[in-house]
Design an enzyme around this catalytic site. Structure first.
Site, PDB file in Angstrom:
ATOM      1  N   HIS A  76     -11.294  32.006  28.125  1.00  0.00           N
ATOM      2  CA  HIS A  76     -12.309  33.064  28.165  1.00  0.00           C
ATOM      3  C   HIS A  76     -12.596  33.501  29.603  1.00  0.00           C
ATOM      4  CE1 HIS A  76     -14.509  29.183  28.224  1.00  0.00           C
ATOM      5  NE2 HIS A  76     -15.329  29.792  29.064  1.00  0.00           N
TER       6      HIS A  76
ATOM      7  N   LEU B 173     -10.063  26.730  22.489  1.00  0.00           N
ATOM      8  CA  LEU B 173     -10.354  25.687  23.475  1.00  0.00           C
ATOM      9  C   LEU B 173      -9.600  24.400  23.164  1.00  0.00           C
ATOM     10  CD1 LEU B 173     -14.128  26.498  23.906  1.00  0.00           C
ATOM     11  CD2 LEU B 173     -12.366  26.660  25.677  1.00  0.00           C
TER      12      LEU B 173
ATOM     13  N   ASP C 149     -16.170  22.513  29.552  1.00  0.00           N
ATOM     14  CA  ASP C 149     -16.869  21.594  28.640  1.00  0.00           C
ATOM     15  C   ASP C 149     -16.283  21.707  27.234  1.00  0.00           C
ATOM     16  OD1 ASP C 149     -18.954  20.736  30.526  1.00  0.00           O
ATOM     17  OD2 ASP C 149     -19.698  22.797  30.340  1.00  0.00           O
ATOM     18  N   GLY C 150     -16.094  22.953  26.804  1.00  0.00           N
ATOM     19  CA  GLY C 150     -15.576  23.175  25.450  1.00  0.00           C
ATOM     20  C   GLY C 150     -14.190  22.579  25.285  1.00  0.00           C
TER      21      GLY C 150
ATOM     22  N   ARG D  76      15.498  15.140   3.746  1.00  0.00           N
ATOM     23  CA  ARG D  76      15.077  14.535   5.030  1.00  0.00           C
ATOM     24  C   ARG D  76      16.213  13.677   5.599  1.00  0.00           C
ATOM     25  NH1 ARG D  76      11.563   9.062   4.064  1.00  0.00           N
ATOM     26  NH2 ARG D  76      12.331   8.592   1.987  1.00  0.00           N
TER      27      ARG D  76
ATOM     28  N   SER E 212      10.197   7.948   8.530  1.00  0.00           N
ATOM     29  CA  SER E 212      10.060   8.765   7.318  1.00  0.00           C
ATOM     30  C   SER E 212      10.599  10.177   7.522  1.00  0.00           C
ATOM     31  CB  SER E 212       8.582   8.897   6.921  1.00  0.00           C
ATOM     32  OG  SER E 212       8.009   7.631   6.752  1.00  0.00           O
TER      33      SER E 212
ATOM     34  N   GLU F 121      -1.324  14.604  15.569  1.00  0.00           N
ATOM     35  CA  GLU F 121      -0.535  15.766  15.148  1.00  0.00           C
ATOM     36  C   GLU F 121      -0.888  17.024  15.945  1.00  0.00           C
ATOM     37  OE1 GLU F 121      -2.196  13.795  13.049  1.00  0.00           O
ATOM     38  OE2 GLU F 121      -0.610  12.770  11.919  1.00  0.00           O
TER      39      GLU F 121
ATOM     40  N   HIS G  21      -1.299  13.091  -0.147  1.00  0.00           N
ATOM     41  CA  HIS G  21      -0.029  13.187   0.571  1.00  0.00           C
ATOM     42  C   HIS G  21       0.931  14.202  -0.045  1.00  0.00           C
ATOM     43  CE1 HIS G  21      -1.575   9.824   2.696  1.00  0.00           C
ATOM     44  NE2 HIS G  21      -0.437   9.544   3.306  1.00  0.00           N
TER      45      HIS G  21
ATOM     46  N   ARG H  72      11.340  13.985   0.280  1.00  0.00           N
ATOM     47  CA  ARG H  72      11.466  12.524   0.358  1.00  0.00           C
ATOM     48  C   ARG H  72      12.538  12.064  -0.627  1.00  0.00           C
ATOM     49  NH1 ARG H  72       8.513   8.228  -2.843  1.00  0.00           N
ATOM     50  NH2 ARG H  72       8.968   6.329  -1.696  1.00  0.00           N
TER      51      ARG H  72
HETATM   52  C1  LIG Z   1     -11.412  26.270  19.361  1.00  0.00           C
HETATM   53  C2  LIG Z   1     -12.464  27.213  19.853  1.00  0.00           C
HETATM   54  N1  LIG Z   1     -13.693  27.156  19.308  1.00  0.00           N
HETATM   55  C3  LIG Z   1     -14.646  28.028  19.705  1.00  0.00           C
HETATM   56  C4  LIG Z   1     -14.392  28.971  20.657  1.00  0.00           C
HETATM   57  C5  LIG Z   1     -15.457  29.997  21.041  1.00  0.00           C
HETATM   58  N2  LIG Z   1     -15.911  29.675  22.407  1.00  0.00           N
HETATM   59  C6  LIG Z   1     -15.459  30.353  23.476  1.00  0.00           C
HETATM   60  S1  LIG Z   1     -16.025  29.702  24.904  1.00  0.00           S
HETATM   61  C7  LIG Z   1     -16.949  28.546  24.094  1.00  0.00           C
HETATM   62  C8  LIG Z   1     -17.724  27.488  24.808  1.00  0.00           C
HETATM   63  C9  LIG Z   1     -18.078  27.818  26.188  1.00  0.00           C
HETATM   64  O1  LIG Z   1     -18.387  26.666  26.900  1.00  0.00           O
HETATM   65  P1  LIG Z   1     -17.412  26.103  27.986  1.00  0.00           P
HETATM   66  O2  LIG Z   1     -16.133  25.755  27.359  1.00  0.00           O
HETATM   67  O3  LIG Z   1     -18.113  25.018  28.710  1.00  0.00           O
HETATM   68  O4  LIG Z   1     -17.145  27.334  28.934  1.00  0.00           O
HETATM   69  P2  LIG Z   1     -18.150  27.994  30.000  1.00  0.00           P
HETATM   70  O5  LIG Z   1     -19.184  28.761  29.231  1.00  0.00           O
HETATM   71  O6  LIG Z   1     -18.726  26.896  30.785  1.00  0.00           O
HETATM   72  O7  LIG Z   1     -17.265  28.887  30.784  1.00  0.00           O
HETATM   73  C10 LIG Z   1     -16.798  28.678  22.731  1.00  0.00           C
HETATM   74  C11 LIG Z   1     -17.499  27.830  21.737  1.00  0.00           C
HETATM   75  C12 LIG Z   1     -13.096  28.992  21.202  1.00  0.00           C
HETATM   76  N3  LIG Z   1     -12.730  29.871  22.124  1.00  0.00           N
HETATM   77  N4  LIG Z   1     -12.171  28.087  20.803  1.00  0.00           N
HETATM   78 MG   LIG Z   2     -19.216  24.924  30.403  1.00  0.00          MG
END
Ligand SMILES: Cc1ncc(C[n+]2csc(CCOP(=O)(O)OP(=O)(O)O)c2C)c(N)n1
Ligand SMILES: [Mg+2]
Length: 650
Positions: free
Chosen positions: A36, A86, A124-125, A322, A349, A386, A448, A498
């Site tokens: 982002h 993320l 953080d995310g 397989r 497997s 995975e 499964h 399988r």
């Molecule tokens: C898998 C996923 N879930 C949700 C989002 C939506 N999303 C975009 S940024 C964000 C969180 C922002 O926090 P951080 O990662 O700390 O970024 P900062 O605001 O500090 O730049 C979320 C939940 C995403 N991009 N990917």
């Molecule tokens: Mg952050």
């Protein structure tokens, strides 16, 4: 704004790149896992001399621009990786670092050709997401000392403070994974540089730099709040921010001092690049065989007659697909040097182990310019991770030099689905091996037994999904999955049984290359067929038995095998109508959900519930995936709706 200090120090003092040759194999890889923050990356690319102009920056997020909302690999020069979901970029970065060490183990004997490092900027995310933990755990285990993650530790997410949902000690968590960790003030250039120096000089552990930062740094009222995460700051806030640091009000202003700093780095990088090119040329001259192998890796060369070679290698034995795939894979390993892969702890497997190769082990050589025997193998043990596995395989594909595959049970493709989507979006040649592809799994029961997964996979645009019936189709499927042409590159999944399957009873003189069409006529029973029975994978056996029975009853029928619907749909309309003429009834037989097939079929024999625990053959009988049922259904269909002249004209 919060990560600008970090990025500037990294790009002007550490990162090795050559903007005139963005594909230079030995460049350092930079992954913006926090996708982002794409404008940060575009700005760095612009300042570093990539073909990203100020006009491109001004077109941010606009239709057709090379500066989309989240970075997209292949669209923007210098963008290494598609990021946005993320955690994904973090796992891709681990794959890139692994790819580099594995190439170094093959090619650094005489000269340090592969010394590229991978830098991941994460948030953080990113570090809350499970996929990052999976990948971090494996990276720590393998001691990937060529990997540095910079953690933008700002305690802000979209909803407010990260600490409303996160209170573990991330530093200790990564230390427990085996990482080297360093903390710094993310706005102190010297502190950042010292941290990066320490991170890059520890080559026996991946490093995490926890940089404490303020989101929206410099914005007078919005800094350190989630308001500066995504929404534009607004004209007033921008003006006030500029005034605070004594910056001209002019938009898109780049002072010459800034250009100079980046130009200095470009000069240093140019020298490195030239030295590498010189070393490479000398090496290639002195080691022509190794140089040929280098090309085979980077061009992902496969023999022209791979399909023939694999069909011959697999023979004419009836077996579980397989097992047949396992046999094919051994032959590919011989013929395709770039092939590497592994499984999420299911190699016995999935039959994904390359018998002629060693396993990848934790690093044993600290000098990154030297080959490390720990990375000379071709079997990667991903552990039961995975999602991380898919991300790592995609990262290897992004790095280049490899044709990577990975494996698990088909039902667990759900655990890694985002990575299949990203592989397709990014045009990566990743191969996903999914075995235990139906209720044929048997006693392991409904948890499964994949039911909706074949179609869940087919719904991903660009992914080719193969479900071969027998040895010949399995061999041909593998050849097709590895045959990748230029920008047409795409990922593939192969669904394997399988249990033992029947050999398809093809007409004499069948050309194995027909399988590459994705769907083809196995056999015609009589002329002017009224009914076409389409099967995929393991249902080939009961379908051809049903065809024989129906033909004995005096019906003219055709058996079509459809190992890859996506391929079939790429054929000319003439070909498609030649195989599936509009005049006949279409009946599909596949052990999986029926509904999506109705876009083609008049009738579908499948299974629309979750299965149960019992021996596989009993389950096929219980759910009436049987020859008798197919015969009955076809006869009933013809009785209900006899194919009259009016309909065949329609
Ligand atoms: C898998 C996923 N879930 C949700 C989002 C939506 N999303 C975009 S940024 C964000 C969180 C922002 O926090 P951080 O990662 O700390 O970024 P900062 O605001 O500090 O730049 C979320 C939940 C995403 N991009 N990917
Ligand atoms: Mg952050």
């Amino acid at each position: 704004m919060g990560m600008a200090d970090l990025a500037t120090v990294l790009w002007t003092r550490f990162l090795r790149y050559q903007p005139q040759d963005p594909q230079w194999p030995n460049r350092d890889r930079f992954v913006l896992s926090a996708g982002h923050a794409s404008m940060l990356l575009y700005s760095m690319l612009h300042l570093s001399g990539y073909e990203v102009s100020l006009e491109d920056l001004q077109q941010f997020r606009q239709k057709g621009s090379i500066t989309p909302g989240h970075p997209e690999a292949g669209l923007t020069p210098g963008v290494e990786c598609t990021t946005g979901p993320l955690g994904a970029g973090f796992s891709n970065g681990v794959g890139m670092a692994l790819a580099a060490r594995m190439l170094a183990a093959r090619f650094n004997q005489q000269a340090p050709l592969v010394t590229a490092r991978t830098f991941v900027l994460c948030s953080d995310g990113d570090l809350q997401e499970g996929v990052a933990s999976e990948a971090a755990s494996l990276a720590g285990h393998l001691k990937l000392g060529n990997l540095v993650a910079l953690y933008d530790c700002n305690d802000i997410t979209i909803g407010g403070r990260a600490s409303v949902s996160m209170s573990e000690n991330v530093r200790q968590r990564f230390e427990a994974y085996g990482w080297h960790t360093i903390e710094c003030d993310g706005h102190d250039p010297e502190g950042i540089a010292a941290a990066l120096e320490s991170a890059t000089s520890n080559t026996m552990q991946p490093s995490l730099v926890l940089a404490r930062t303020t989101i929206g740094k410099g914005a007078p009222s919005k800094a350190d709040t989630s308001d500066s995460h995504g929404a534009p700051l607004g004209a007033d806030e921008i003006q006030a921010a500029k005034e605070l640091v004594g910056w001209p009000a002019e938009a898109f202003h780049v002072p010459n001092e800034v250009r100079d700093v980046f130009a200095l780095r470009a000069q240093a990088n140019q020298e490195e690049y030239d030295a590498w090119q010189e070393a490479f040329r000398t090496w290639a001259r002195q080691n022509p065989d190794a140089a040929q192998l280098w090309d085979a890796h980077w061009e992902r060369t496969i023999p022209e007659d791979l399909l023939d070679a694999l069909v011959e290698a697999v023979g004419e034995k009836a077996d579980a697909t397989r097992n047949l795939s396992g046999a094919v894979l051994q032959k590919i390993a011989e013929l395709v040097p770039a092939l590497v892969g592994g499984s999420a702890d299911l190699e016995p497997s999935n039959k994904t182990l390359l018998k002629s190769a060693e396993s990848i082990r934790p690093a044993s050589v600290s000098d990154l310019t030297l080959p490390d025997p720990a990375f000379a193998g071709r079997n990667i043990h991903f552990g039961i991770r995975e999602h991380g596995m898919g991300g790592i395989v995609n990262g290897m594909a992004l790095f280049g030099g490899w044709l990577p595959y990975c494996g698990t049970f088909e039902v667990f493709s759900d655990y890694m689905r985002p990575t299949l989507r990203l592989a397709s979006l990014s045009h990566l040649p990743s191969v996903f091996v999914f075995t235990h592809d139906s209720i044929g799994v048997g006693e392991d029961g409904p948890t499964h037994q994949p039911i909706e997964q074949h179609w869940a996979l087919r719904l991903i645009p660009g992914l080719e999904v193969w479900r071969p019936a027998d040895g010949l189709e399995t061999a041909a499927a593998w050849a097709c999955m590895l045959e990748q042409e230029g920008s047409q590159t795409h990922p593939s999944a192969i669904l394997l049984t399988r249990q033992k399957t029947a050999i398809l009873n093809r007409s004499n003189g069948f050309d194995p290359y027909e399988v590459a069409s994705g769907g083809y006529i196995v056999r015609n029973y009589g002329d002017d067929q009224e009914v076409i029975l389409i099967s995929t994978g393991s249902e080939g056996g009961i379908t051809q038995e049903a065809c024989e029975r129906l033909s004995q009853e005096g019906l003219a029928v055709r058996h079509v095998s459809m190992p890859c619907l996506e391929r079939f749909e790429k054929q000319s309309l003439d070909y498609q109508l030649g195989v599936l003429p509009l005049s006949a009834y279409l009946v599909v037989v596949e052990a999986g959900v029926t509904r999506p097939w109705y876009q083609y079929a008049d009738h579908v024999i499948g299974i629309d519930e979750f299965g149960m625990s019992a021996p596989g053959d009993e389950l096929f009988a219980h759910y009436e995936l049987t020859t008798d049922r197919i015969v009955e259904d076809v006869l009933a269909l013809l009785e209900e709706q006899p194919l009259d002249d009016e309909q065949s004209d329609a």
